[in-house]
Design an enzyme around this catalytic site. Structure first.
Site, mmCIF file in Angstrom:
data_model
loop_
_atom_site.group_PDB
_atom_site.id
_atom_site.type_symbol
_atom_site.label_atom_id
_atom_site.label_comp_id
_atom_site.label_asym_id
_atom_site.label_seq_id
_atom_site.Cartn_x
_atom_site.Cartn_y
_atom_site.Cartn_z
ATOM 1 N N ASP A 175 0.767 -1.032 -0.180
ATOM 2 C CA ASP A 175 0.069 0.098 0.067
ATOM 3 C C ASP A 175 0.717 1.301 0.061
ATOM 4 O OD1 ASP A 175 0.832 -0.464 2.663
ATOM 5 O OD2 ASP A 175 -0.523 0.897 3.497
ATOM 6 N N HIS A 486 1.291 -8.975 -3.518
ATOM 7 C CA HIS A 486 0.561 -7.944 -3.209
ATOM 8 C C HIS A 486 1.120 -6.592 -3.310
ATOM 9 C CE1 HIS A 486 -3.410 -6.306 -1.592
ATOM 10 N NE2 HIS A 486 -2.475 -5.497 -0.813
ATOM 11 N N ASP A 530 0.978 -17.611 -3.995
ATOM 12 C CA ASP A 530 1.373 -16.773 -4.783
ATOM 13 C C ASP A 530 0.527 -16.170 -5.723
ATOM 14 O OD1 ASP A 530 3.149 -15.114 -6.130
ATOM 15 O OD2 ASP A 530 4.145 -16.609 -7.380
ATOM 16 N N GLU A 539 1.966 -10.250 0.644
ATOM 17 C CA GLU A 539 2.217 -8.630 0.298
ATOM 18 C C GLU A 539 3.793 -8.765 0.773
ATOM 19 O OE1 GLU A 539 -0.504 -6.277 2.652
ATOM 20 O OE2 GLU A 539 0.805 -4.445 2.024
HETATM 21 O O1 9MR Z 1 2.734 -6.531 9.412
HETATM 22 C C1 9MR Z 1 1.413 -6.341 10.002
HETATM 23 C C2 9MR Z 1 0.811 -7.714 10.615
HETATM 24 O O2 9MR Z 1 1.701 -7.815 11.782
HETATM 25 C C3 9MR Z 1 -0.592 -7.499 11.082
HETATM 26 O O3 9MR Z 1 -1.068 -8.703 11.577
HETATM 27 C C4 9MR Z 1 -1.449 -7.037 9.893
HETATM 28 C C5 9MR Z 1 -2.903 -6.806 10.123
HETATM 29 O O4 9MR Z 1 -3.127 -5.767 11.151
HETATM 30 O O5 9MR Z 1 -0.945 -5.795 9.393
HETATM 31 C C6 9MR Z 1 0.591 -5.992 8.700
HETATM 32 O O6 9MR Z 1 0.734 -4.708 8.497
HETATM 33 C C7 9MR Z 1 0.309 -4.152 7.244
HETATM 34 C C8 9MR Z 1 -0.111 -2.878 7.623
HETATM 35 O O7 9MR Z 1 -1.309 -2.918 8.519
HETATM 36 C C9 9MR Z 1 -0.640 -1.961 6.257
HETATM 37 N N1 9MR Z 1 0.436 -1.877 5.417
HETATM 38 C C10 9MR Z 1 0.658 -3.191 5.083
HETATM 39 C C11 9MR Z 1 1.263 -4.087 6.082
HETATM 40 C C12 9MR Z 1 1.771 -5.485 5.647
HETATM 41 O O8 9MR Z 1 0.664 -6.459 5.375
#
Ligand code: 9MR
Length: 626
Positions: A175, A486, A530, A539
């Site tokens: 994102d 992602h 994947d 992601e």
């Molecule tokens: O890395 C984060 C993970 O520990 C959490 O479980 C998850 C859900 O809240 O979010 C991950 O972080 C994301 C962030 O909220 C937004 N940008 C992408 C991050 C990676 O997925």
């Protein structure tokens, strides 16, 4: 009927069923380092490696298979470290060629270290990526962030519509958000990589716009994020939690987004985190740009001054915001970490006193992540014995070796030679794996005992292909690579291969998105899809790439230079006069941890106050209410 047509595929299929399989690092092995591969269904057979001329350079009997629970299959670990000649080799089980080419060279991990660092360049906000540096991934600028609004959660009057400038920084992940808490740990991890391997990184060229400006490229890249972080400090010293839109953008290129960006929240997590990172930056940049370094030191102290009287002001996600929340980071770990960094660059006793407001207890540590920074405190303290009191240095070392020894122990009878257990397969498991590697490298730096370095190499090998999916989780590197992460630019740029140098999040046994049907309770290391629809397994994120860059960068630097960070030099190179308000003088009385019964919302509740001031409420049967 043509029997040949039926028989030949049938024989091949039978052969495929009974043939041994090999999983291995698909990128390369450093010549003087540990070299292992895993054979499935090959016990008792002969495994050999042949050089490009067909000469057998290694031969051995595949040992008994042993379990590695996350793989759901047993494996036989074969050690071919005895090959000490650079080259490309083929693997054979009996007469059959298996696996992928084995590349051995003195700089086998240099390309991946550079690639993992170059990812941060590809993640730069507020700039176009020039073809000269980005090749076919060149793109237009996105998110200038020169007109950022204050969300009401910052404490500013949002109705005034005021804006401020906070350009640059790295996009967090797939994102386009910029989050202090997560970029803080990533920045710190990269700063440590430089701090501990200066000789190697001083000359490492990343081919970025600043290359050749007399500052190591890795520091130029980190500076891109530090500049943004500095802009996120409010006038009173508190730090905004994040800079994002209210909702995630669609799957478009950075230049195609135009939704309003906001500074959201101002809280204790971002503020401690900022203080810690800025203090370390003040040390490291003092050798290159003393003005910038002293700006960082002052900003860190100002953040500290805000933090002390606001120590329990946690960020909560506003109702109208749905970008990443990064809520719930442990406050005590953040506080000791920030105070240690500030003490290290100033030797001001007020920081030391605040660091000890609660006893530092090594049993409270857990693996570092965006939500827990206790090990970051330990890394800094253990590697700076001249700057800290012996008791703290000993505690820090105990924390590091407690984990490192546990990981090494998990390698006993481990069929894959990978120090990961069932519970390690969560959202971002590859980042967790790399962070384990970072602990192991620290144990190696502190002890020079090779078992720690070797365990760290096992983790790098796992991420680069020694896993039951036979997959290199690093885009652009390896034979079977992740192809559909992602990651908005990779999805929107119409180029088939994703941006290179990105570590996919990895198997997640709790995935609930489109990867749900891939969750495998009997083989958690296969719980991965994947496909760009799977943010919870596929992601990419700066806080996963940073420890991976640390891991492969450290292994390469250590093996290539033969030099290990000398902790007796671990003092800060600069000493700053900082105000450091003592906690006792701040209008804040540390909370007393404990429980009490209270009447709230028309019922009797149990209120539990944690040492950091956080309150949680339970009904009388123990069920958590909020
Ligand atoms: O890395 C984060 C993970 O520990 C959490 O479980 C998850 C859900 O809240 O979010 C991950 O972080 C994301 C962030 O909220 C937004 N940008 C992408 C991050 C990676 O997925």
């Amino acid at each position: 009927m043509n029997f040949k047509k039926i028989l030949i595929p049938a024989l091949c299929a039978a052969n495929a069923i009974f043939a041994a399989t090999v999983y291995q690092n698909q990128v390369g092995f450093v010549t003087n380092g540990l070299k292992q591969l895993v054979v499935i269904d090959g016990a008792g057979k002969t495994v050999s490696l042949k050089d490009s001329g067909g000469k057998v350079v290694f031969s051995s009997t595949v040992p008994e298979a042993q379990s590695w629970v996350p793989a759901g299959t047993d494996g036989s670990l074969v050690d071919f470290s005895e090959i000490k000649t650079a080259g490309t080799y083929k693997i054979f089980i009996g007469d059959e060629e298996v696996g992928h080419p084995v590349v051995i060279s003195n700089n086998a991990l240099e390309a991946v270290a550079k690639g993992a660092l170059k990812f941060f360049y590809f993640q730069r906000a507020s700039t176009a990526l020039d073809e000269k540096y980005a090749g076919k991934y060149a793109r237009d600028a996105g998110h200038p962030d020169t007109s950022v609004k204050y969300h009401a959660s910052t404490g500013h009057d949002a109705s005034l519509g005021e804006t401020f400038k906070a350009p640059k920084g790295w996009y967090d992940a797939g994102d386009y958000g910029k989050y202090i808490v997560n970029s803080g740990i990533s920045t710190y991890t990269l700063l440590q990589l430089y701090q501990q391997n200066k000789a190697y990184f001083d000359t490492l060229n990343l081919n970025i716009p600043e290359s050749g400006n007399k500052i190591p490229d890795i520091l130029d890249e980190i500076r891109w994020n530090l500049d943004w972080m500095l802009a996120m400090q409010d006038e009173d010293g508190g730090v905004f939690h994040k800079l994002t839109t209210l909702k995630f953008a669609g799957m478009v290129m950075p230049s195609q987004t135009n939704a309003q960006r906001y500074a959201i929240g101002k809280g204790i997590e971002a503020t401690w985190n900022f203080a810690a990172v800025m203090a370390l930056a003040a040390d490291i940049y003092s050798a290159f740009d003393s003005k910038f370094a002293s700006t960082c030191a002052k900003a860190a102290d100002k953040a500290h001054q805000w933090a002390i009287p606001h120590a329990a002001e946690k960020y909560t996600q506003p109702k109208d915001v749905s970008t990443g929340s990064y809520t719930g980071a442990g406050l005590w770990p953040l506080r000791i970490w920030a105070n240690a960094e500030l003490y290290r660059i100033s030797q001001n006793k007020n920081y030391m006193e605040d660091m000890h407001y609660l006893p530092i207890n090594s049993s409270k540590a857990s693996l570092q992540s965006w939500s827990n920074s206790s090990m970051l405190w330990a890394f800094t303290t253990a590697t700076s014995p001249k700057a800290f009191e012996k008791a703290d240095v000993d505690t820090a070392k105990a924390m590091i070796f407690r984990f490192a020894d546990e990981y090494v122990k998990s390698l006993e009878n481990n069929g894959f030679g990978v120090p990961m257990v069932r519970s390690d397969f969560y959202w971002g498991s590859n980042g967790g794996a790399a962070n384990k590697g970072m602990i192991l490298i620290h144990a190696y730096i502190l002890s020079k005992d090779e078992k720690y370095l070797n365990a760290a190499i096992g983790i790098a090998d796992y991420i680069l292909g020694r896993n039951p999916l036979d997959l290199s989780y690093l885009t652009g590197y390896g034979v079977n690579q992740v192809m559909n992460p992602h990651h908005r630019p990779s999805q929107a740029d119409e180029i088939e291969a994703p941006v290179p140098g990105m570590v996919a999040g990895g198997p997640n046994a709790s995935a609930t998105d489109c990867a749900k049907s891939y969750v495998d309770g009997d083989a958690v290391a296969k719980s991965y899809y994947d496909n760009s629809c799977s943010y919870s397994t596929n992601e990419v994120a700066i806080n996963w790439n940073a420890p991976f860059a640390y891991l492969v960068g450290s292994i390469q630097a250590i093996l290539a230079t033969g030099k290990v960070y000398d902790t007796s030099n671990g003092k800060s190179s600069a000493s700053y006069e900082l105000t450091a308000i003592p906690s006792s003088k701040a209008k804040f009385s540390p909370v007393k941890a404990g429980s009490r019964l209270i009447v709230k919302d028309n019922s009797v509740l149990l209120e539990r106050t944690a040492p950091d001031g956080t309150k949680r409420y339970f009904n009388l049967r123990g069920k958590k209410l909020r």
